[in-house]
Write a protein that holds these residues in place. Structure first.
Motif, short mmCIF file in Angstrom:
data_model
loop_
_atom_site.label_atom_id
_atom_site.label_comp_id
_atom_site.label_asym_id
_atom_site.label_seq_id
_atom_site.Cartn_x
_atom_site.Cartn_y
_atom_site.Cartn_z
N ALA A 112 0.89 -1.15 0.01
CA ALA A 112 0.06 -0.05 0.09
C ALA A 112 0.95 1.20 0.00
O ALA A 112 2.08 1.20 0.40
N VAL A 113 0.26 2.36 -0.44
CA VAL A 113 1.11 3.59 -0.41
C VAL A 113 0.35 4.45 0.29
O VAL A 113 -0.58 5.00 0.11
N VAL A 114 0.92 5.03 1.36
CA VAL A 114 0.58 5.97 2.26
C VAL A 114 1.32 7.33 2.19
O VAL A 114 2.62 7.13 2.55
N ASP A 115 0.72 8.46 1.71
CA ASP A 115 1.52 9.71 1.55
C ASP A 115 2.11 9.96 3.08
O ASP A 115 1.43 9.96 4.04
N PRO A 116 3.32 10.50 2.83
CA PRO A 116 4.12 10.78 4.23
C PRO A 116 3.23 11.79 4.99
O PRO A 116 3.37 11.96 6.39
N THR A 117 2.42 12.73 4.48
CA THR A 117 1.76 13.76 5.01
C THR A 117 0.47 13.10 5.60
O THR A 117 -0.44 13.94 6.18
N ALA A 118 -0.02 12.04 5.48
CA ALA A 118 -1.27 11.44 5.64
C ALA A 118 -1.28 10.87 6.99
O ALA A 118 0.13 10.70 7.52
N TYR A 119 -2.34 10.60 7.48
CA TYR A 119 -2.35 9.98 9.15
C TYR A 119 -3.17 8.87 8.91
O TYR A 119 -4.44 8.86 8.42
N VAL A 120 -2.70 7.74 9.37
CA VAL A 120 -3.57 6.42 9.42
C VAL A 120 -3.57 6.01 11.01
O VAL A 120 -2.46 5.74 11.65
N GLY A 121 -4.76 6.28 11.48
CA GLY A 121 -4.83 6.04 13.04
C GLY A 121 -4.87 4.58 13.59
O GLY A 121 -4.60 3.76 12.92
N PRO A 122 -5.12 4.71 14.90
CA PRO A 122 -4.90 3.44 15.60
C PRO A 122 -5.89 2.37 14.92
O PRO A 122 -7.03 2.48 14.52
N LEU A 123 -5.34 1.14 14.86
CA LEU A 123 -6.28 -0.10 14.29
C LEU A 123 -6.96 -0.28 13.14
O LEU A 123 -8.04 -0.60 12.74
N CYS A 124 -6.39 0.70 12.03
CA CYS A 124 -6.97 0.86 10.77
C CYS A 124 -6.24 -0.09 10.13
O CYS A 124 -5.09 -0.78 10.27
N VAL A 125 -6.84 -0.71 8.85
CA VAL A 125 -6.39 -1.68 8.01
C VAL A 125 -6.25 -0.95 6.55
O VAL A 125 -7.19 -0.48 6.16
N VAL A 126 -5.01 -0.97 6.08
CA VAL A 126 -4.82 -0.50 4.68
C VAL A 126 -4.29 -1.77 3.85
O VAL A 126 -3.19 -2.14 4.00
N GLU A 127 -5.24 -2.00 2.93
CA GLU A 127 -4.60 -3.39 2.27
C GLU A 127 -3.76 -3.16 0.97
O GLU A 127 -3.65 -2.06 0.48
N ARG A 128 -3.43 -4.41 0.47
CA ARG A 128 -2.40 -4.04 -0.88
C ARG A 128 -2.97 -3.29 -1.77
O ARG A 128 -4.07 -3.30 -2.36
N GLY A 129 -1.86 -2.48 -2.48
CA GLY A 129 -2.41 -1.64 -3.59
C GLY A 129 -3.38 -0.42 -3.31
O GLY A 129 -3.51 0.34 -4.02
N ALA A 130 -3.67 -0.09 -1.97
CA ALA A 130 -4.42 0.94 -1.55
C ALA A 130 -3.18 2.06 -1.60
O ALA A 130 -2.28 2.06 -1.36
N ARG A 131 -3.93 3.28 -1.82
CA ARG A 131 -3.42 4.44 -1.68
C ARG A 131 -3.98 5.49 -0.99
O ARG A 131 -5.28 5.80 -1.37
N ILE A 132 -3.22 6.26 -0.24
CA ILE A 132 -3.80 7.30 0.86
C ILE A 132 -3.14 8.84 0.44
O ILE A 132 -1.94 8.68 0.41
N GLY A 133 -3.84 9.54 -0.05
CA GLY A 133 -3.26 10.86 -0.42
C GLY A 133 -2.69 11.80 0.71
O GLY A 133 -3.04 11.61 1.82
N ALA A 134 -2.36 13.05 0.13
CA ALA A 134 -1.47 13.77 1.01
C ALA A 134 -2.54 14.68 1.94
O ALA A 134 -3.62 14.90 1.65
#
Lengths: 332, 332, 332
Positions: free
Chosen positions: B114-136
């Motif tokens: 998965a690709v999480v932008d470095p300025t994004a925030y992924v909080g406690p106990l989230c699940v981000v699966e393969r190939g997902a992308r989270i923007g700035a």
């Protein structure tokens, strides 16, 4: 797992008839499916025939049903059989279920600035954010979120997936887009509140969203920002209450009902399932608004006609006027 | 926690009247409950009486209300007081709340692909699966699921319990059972989208489910597979949109409304709460369909009669024909 | 990612016409958006015009459409094109998606006294409580809760956020407050059941809540305690089924519909979207009850008149009686 009738009467009171204290109870069961090892109850005299036919070892009944019950066999006579049954299920659970451990499950994420009472339980994979407070004896089942600064009172039960303190839905329109109104309030939950699985309660925009003592919310209920839910209100599954609605104490709301924003419901208002409350209701009572279900072909005809209802009324009016004129002429 | 009026006007513009820049604001509050340390706002001239009575330290008003406001006391004059108020809540939060940390909470489960932008925030106990992308700048609050290959744009907020990319509800009937149609599409979320707690957006069957820029979805909303939601649409809580529906830009959907599958809503269509959209709506406007709430006894009578509505129409028709014949006879 | 037509026909049967086994398929796509590398399908003869215009490399058609399809180009002839398409999506996924690993994700919390079949998959951040059992080949996607003693059969799919075994909504009223009835039953899920994201199924009060084999539930569905859902029932999103309802096999329930408690639906009853089922339905068929959507101004008039519907009927009756008397007088 079993219990003796003597234990039950010892703990909950009531008078045991036609059975010894050492009679063993294997299960609590409904009248119609209870077997010879089971304790059952008759809360509604309408089901008296089921009483006569029941194979239960013992039946909880009201004083007025004492004679009828004894003709069948053993019974416990109690003032409110349904409440007695409720307490019996509590006794059963207390004696048989694994004790709910107090404390915080190691997989839960609790902010160091949150306060969890030492007698409270925070289950697996819960999130308790900064400034949140969890009261004495309160149980957070697995996967519950309690957001920043939200307060939960004593002896509450929050089921799996509950979200307290998500942002209220507030946006100001500007040039075709939406400007977020930050939600600066929190959620305050009283004592003895139970909140069903995956139910959401939003934080207030400026003030708090408030759920008073003794409120019971079923699963998948949505409570908008700044809503105030009075003491001992009960809401069934899938109910939605929009922002700033004020629900008086002792109201009940049936499953799937919607209460629009900024409305006020007096105490003891009872909303039927799937009803949309579009205006404040200032008098206690039962209120309903739902399209009656019908065979689809019949529904189609009636629904199509419904779109002409106002013009039908005009036609009735016209008929009445013509007839009145006609009869005037007739009587001349 | 406080703010000076000078800070507010400095950051957001507007003209400060009858108060100094060093006036301290302790809270933002509604007109009717605002106290002497509070900033409030008047967005609707209807509430002008509340303005006069308000104890607020300062009130945000439109240019047209400037004189009236100044008779009461201090005010900030701004073109759009409601948007100004929204921006003031943002300023308040920015200055007072703990900064949202960028990065991935250690308890979240993020697939290495998965690709999480470095300025994004992924909080406690989230699940981000393969190939997902989270923007700035996007924030995933706690316990959010972003499924395989789903894409979330920039500056989005996904509240607790959101599920993106669950399988769409697709089955082919065969011999009384259901054969699963694997859902091979994904979910694409634009920029500046906000998604409420426990809301679900299904992945597409073959193509993607698409949520355009600026869309705001409240809690417990269900978006079916292959739905297309246009820019700046807002949907209130408990709305359900069935598969392949196309919602035009700038539509709004009231709480608990249902949009059936494969329908098209033009831009600027506004659906009232609890309304069931059963046909495409090609013209902008407000659309409603809900049974009006009433006292239960009255509802019962009307609902029972509703089942005969089509035959009532036939009876009205018959009356009209008879009357017409009667009047013909009368005029002979 | 691609597949050869020969692989498809080899795995799923059917007759390939006007194309070689080595034709490469890049995607499965709807008729109208399919391109020259895509496989599509025609399940409904109504879309025959789309067939003629489709750019698909190959189209799955029924035997009756064979000639028409061959005039366009390559096709696979199969008895049930929609089921064939469903199976093709399964083949596609099997060959292209990462195999679902069996086993328990390290972030899941599984009680040592739960039993998870070694071929089952328990995804990230799931909770499986004491005494729960997860059958062979069953997949728990991320963030699923399976409560104490709940049983899930074989080959089930539970999507993110599902809660099985939350307490049913049972309380006995006493002195204006609610006494909790402990929910001593569990949930039993059959084989081949699929449960959508954030759907909740409550445990039974005394007996179990039962979901039979082959049932498909969409997202955000609420199933109350002691409900019995028969084999191969399908329910769309946002449906609520209240306690102790009995839903017969092969029923379907449209999105947002509500089924009240203690009702019985016969087999093959089909409930339209947003319909409230207020009585038992003992005959198979399609049932509907929803207010038709209309322009708001028209709705307002009709809804207002609806509140007088019963009195309108009385007025029609009075008109009929007067007219009858009038005509009697006329015929004397």
């Amino acid at each position: 797992m079993s219990l003796f009738l003597g234990q039950i009467v010892g703990a909950l009171g009531g008078t045991l008839e036609l059975a010894g204290s050492d009679t063993e109870i294997l299960r609590i069961a409904p009248l119609d499916s209870a077997g010879p090892g089971d304790l059952s109850f008759l809360s509604n005299p309408r089901y008296q025939q089921q009483l006569a036919a029941s194979k239960a070892a013992c039946v909880i009944v009201a004083p007025a049903m004492r004679e009828a019950a004894m003709q069948r066999g053993a019974c416990i006579v109690a003032d409110n059989p349904y409440v007695y049954f409720a307490r019996a299920t509590q006794l059963w659970k207390r004696l048989h279920a694994r004790a709910v451990a107090a404390g915080v499950h190691p997989s839960a994420v609790v902010d160091p600035e949150a306060v969890v009472d030492p007698t409270a339980y925070v289950g697996p994979l819960c999130v308790v954010e900064r400034g949140a407070r969890i009261g004495a004896g309160t149980q957070l089942k697995s996967r519950v979120t309690v957001g920043e600064d939200c307060i939960v009172g004593a002896r509450c039960i929050l089921h799996s997936g509950v979200v307290l303190g998500s942002d209220g839905f507030g946006f100001a329109p500007e040039g075709g887009a939406w400007v977020k109104i930050e939600q600066l309030g929190a959620v305050r939950i009283g004592d003895d509140v139970e909140i069903g699985a995956n139910t959401c309660i939003d934080r207030g925009a400026l003030d708090d969203t408030v759920i008073e003592d003794g409120v019971k919310l079923d699963n998948l209920v949505q409570i908008g920002h700044n809503v105030h839910v009075g003491r001992h209100v009960a809401m069934a599954g899938c109910v939605g209450v929009a922002g700033s609605a004020q629900i008086g104490a002792h109201c009940t709301v049936g499953g799937g009902a919607i209460v629009l924003g900024h409305l006020q419901l007096a105490e003891n208002v009872h909303i039927s399932a799937a009803t949309v409350v579009t205006r404040s209701l200032n008098k206690p009572g039962v209120y309903t608004g739902m399209f009656p279900v019908d065979e689809n072909t019949k529904w189609e005809k009636n629904a199509a006609t419904l779109k002409q209802l106002h013009s039908l009324r005009e036609r009735i009016k016209a008929l009445e006027q013509q007839q009145q004129q006609g009869s005037k002429i007739g009587t001349q």
